[in-house]
Scaffold this active site. Structure first.
Site: not given
Ligand code: OAD
Ligand code: ZN
Length: 256
Positions: A106, A122, A74
């Site tokens: 994120v 988050h 990611r």
């Protein structure tokens, strides 16, 4: 005039008059940069895995090498993409109003799009902490050159435990300071923009209600209906890159 035209006019009017803008963003704002959203399928090696089961303390306990490899993947996806017109519109908006962004994302696309006040409720893909003593990991993290399903995370220099991304997993507490700042932004804004989020994950989904109770008008921007749609003042069925530049333009025009 269609209902949507009428709603867009209402949103433009609210945006034109707002001195203080607060935003809650979710994965949908980054979708047009090419990042998969949380509740759509992933690509490549990760297609068969559900993000909602990987982003958990249980997954980490069971197989931390797999969870680590997923975050490395990611991380590399984010590095390969650029902020889109929606991120940039929010960055440019700071020339005309106070803009506070609270994001569930994120990635760092808001910052790269020019926003200077971004709260990551988050966590972020670019900070790492020890899974045991929670100290920040001071080193750079190496990304693998090809996709892998497992990788060993570096060891904490203090206690030797594996490091993990500084990200909020399901069931974990939100970081206090970003959350408090997100609440203050909701309590003190004139308009609250809910952009690209399915608005189902708590407590982030309560922020638009806090804004509304504090007197702000809530505008949702999402091509699909969400639980937020019927609660907010104006719900635009548009993509983030369509809607935000139009609202910014409305604000910029009032200053001329
Ligand atoms: P989701 O994947 O749940 O929702 C993305 C939303 O974006 C959907 O409602 C889409 O309709 C919408 N969308 C898609 N393309 C869009 C576009 N171009 N413009 C505007 N909207 C678009 O992602 P989030 O709501 O961000 O939490 O998910 C919230 C949290 O759930 C995540 O932060 C994550 C997950 O659990 C944690 O990891 C703690
Ligand atoms: Zn440690």
């Amino acid at each position: 005039m269609s209902d949507q035209d009428n709603l867009l006019d209402q949103a433009k009017d609210l945006a034109a008059r707002a001195e203080r803008v607060a935003v809650l963003s979710g994965a949908g704002i980054s979708a047009e940069s090419g990042l998969p959203t949380f509740r759509t399928s992933q690509s490549g090696l990760w297609e068969q895995f559900d993000p909602e089961t990987l982003a958990t303390p249980q997954a980490w306990e069971k197989d931390h090498q797999m969870v680590w490899a997923w975050y490395l993947w990611r991380n590399s996806l984010v590095r390969d993409v650029a902020p889109n017109e929606a991120h940039k519109a929010l960055g440019d908006w700071e020339k005309y109003a106070h803009v506070a962004v609270t994001t569930q994302n994120v990635d760092d696309l808001h910052e790269r799009g020019g926003s200077t006040a971004v709260q990551h409720v988050h966590g972020t893909l670019f900070n790492f902490i020890c899974s045991r003593c929670r100290k920040q990991y001071p080193e750079q993290v190496e990304l693998p050159t090809e996709e892998v399903l497992r990788a060993e995370p570096p060891a904490c220099p203090h206690c030797g435990s594996p490091i993990r991304p500084d990200i909020v997993w399901f069931g974990e507490q939100l970081p206090k300071e970003p959350w408090n700042n997100g609440v203050i932004a909701a309590q003190t804004c004139d308009i609250y923009l809910v952009v690209g989020t399915s608005a189902v994950v708590q407590p982030a989904a309560t922020l638009p209600r806090i804004a509304q109770q504090s007197g702000a008008k809530v505008i949702e921007i999402n091509p699909k209906r969400t639980p937020e749609s019927s609660l907010c003042d104006v719900s635009l069925r548009m993509s983030a890159t369509e809607a935000l530049p139009i609202l910014l333009e409305a604000r910029a025009a009032t200053r001329l």
